[in-house]
Design a protein around this motif. Structure first.
Motif, short mmCIF file in Angstrom:
data_model
loop_
_atom_site.label_atom_id
_atom_site.label_comp_id
_atom_site.label_asym_id
_atom_site.label_seq_id
_atom_site.Cartn_x
_atom_site.Cartn_y
_atom_site.Cartn_z
N LYS A 143 -9.97 1.29 -6.32
CA LYS A 143 -8.56 1.70 -6.29
C LYS A 143 -7.82 1.19 -7.52
O LYS A 143 -8.28 0.32 -8.25
N SER A 179 0.84 -1.20 0.00
CA SER A 179 0.00 0.00 0.00
C SER A 179 0.88 1.24 0.00
O SER A 179 1.93 1.28 0.65
N PHE A 225 -5.98 -3.88 7.49
CA PHE A 225 -6.35 -4.00 6.08
C PHE A 225 -7.41 -5.06 5.84
O PHE A 225 -7.41 -6.13 6.44
N ASP A 265 -2.40 2.85 -6.42
CA ASP A 265 -2.60 3.03 -4.98
C ASP A 265 -2.00 1.85 -4.22
O ASP A 265 -1.56 2.00 -3.08
N PHE A 266 -2.03 0.70 -4.88
CA PHE A 266 -1.48 -0.54 -4.33
C PHE A 266 -0.65 -1.21 -5.43
O PHE A 266 -0.82 -0.93 -6.62
#
Length: 334
Positions: free
Chosen positions: A136, A121, A128, A187-188
């Motif tokens: 995302k 992340s 999480f 984002d990830f």
């Protein structure tokens, strides 16, 4: 009076006799095995332990290791005869077998038994949940590869629709994924080690989940060989598998620090603390197989993941793809 035989004729006669004797004499079997790995990775620690601790040498084997730089190139190297054994994802053998049976290949031993990627992340997340991926951007792995199929499987079992609920970015080469994430893409990110740990150590991201933990066991990375080669060299295959099995047992019974020390020479550009961190993480989630046996339920789980991802070209039966005799013989002490 008999004519004298010219020196040239004598040399030619001797040469022909030598060639004839060489052709009639049985050739000495080579103890060299040309091994091509899909990539050079800490995920394959037991293999490097087998090299550094001399387990292959104890079996009288000379291993010539090369990097295939990707699944397609690795399989091409194996099929062309430029390698005897390939370390690659089992899905590669399924793709090849589904396309043609002209050069049948078998998976005869497994090295890893879970996926080896982690979810990184961009911002820290204390608790999480996979549902947090909804809406995302996920920097993912290439389509058709096992890491990507595992990612989609984990998303589905957690109520997400891949490519709908989650925007998966797949236009970045494997070797550039870490740099792309550092540059702001996604984002990830779904990353292998040691890239994930290096990013975390640099404070540029946080490992929040493991795809390996949440996808279950499967014959993730296996040793493949042509069926013909295995039939011609059963003793070499058994000795190779025996060395791998010894290394698997060694890794399972030693600390991350000891394993890191054993394989450090194979990763000169990776710091000792990163090596320890990565090995410990893989040990804790039991990614390193403790036996070369490829189990049928785990193989069927792999087929299911491929099918649900729409990437299974043909359901290849366990008995057609897996040679279980070699590993079974070794595990039983043979």
């Amino acid at each position: 009076m008999a004519k004298k035989i010219k020196p040239f004729c004598i040399r030619l006669l001797i040469f022909c006799i030598v060639c004839l004797l060489a052709a009639c004499s049985p050739s000495t079997p080579s103890n060299q095995i040309r091994l091509v790995e899909v990539t050079h990775s800490l995920f394959y620690a037991p293999q490097y332990v087998a090299l550094s601790k001399g387990f292959f040498k104890q079996e009288g084997l000379n291993i010539v290791l090369t990097n295939g730089n990707g699944g397609d190139k690795t399989m091409a190297t194996l099929l062309s005869g430029d390698a005897d054994i390939a370390l690659v994802g089992a899905e590669a053998a399924i793709y090849v077998t589904a396309r043609s049976t002209n050069q049948p290949v078998n998976a005869f031993a497994q090295l890893t038994q879970t996926d080896g990627t982690f979810l990184v992340s961009r911002t820290p997340i204390s608790s999480f949940k996979w549902s947090m991926l909804k809406g995302k951007n996920l920097l993912g792995q290439r389509r058709g590869g096992m890491p990507q199929m595992v990612s989609e499987y984990v998303q589905r079992i957690n109520g997400l629709a891949p490519h709908q609920d989650v925007n998966i970015i797949q236009n970045v080469d494997f070797k550039n994924l870490g740099n792309a994430f550092l540059a702001g893409t996604g984002d990830f990110a779904q990353l292998f080690e040691p890239t994930a740990s290096k990013i975390e150590q640099a404070g540029k991201g946080t490992i929040v989940a493991s795809f390996g933990k949440d996808s279950g066991r499967l014959p993730y990375t296996c040793y493949l060989a042509k069926e013909k080669w295995l039939a011609q060299h059963p003793d070499l295959a058994r000795r190779f598998t025996r060395a791998i099995y010894q290394a698997q047992q060694w890794v399972a019974s030693h600390s991350a620090e000891e394993v890191a020390t054993a394989i450090q020479s194979h990763f000169p550009d990776t710091s000792k603390d990163i090596l320890i961190r990565v090995v410990k993480r893989y040990q804790e989630q039991q990614s390193y197989a403790t036996s070369p046996m490829i189990e049928k339920p785990e193989y069927n789980h792999l087929l299911r993941i491929m099918k649900e991802s729409g990437e299974l070209p043909k359901s290849i039966p366990y008995s057609e793809l897996v040679n279980s005799e070699i590993a079974s013989h070794v595990v039983k002490g043979g």
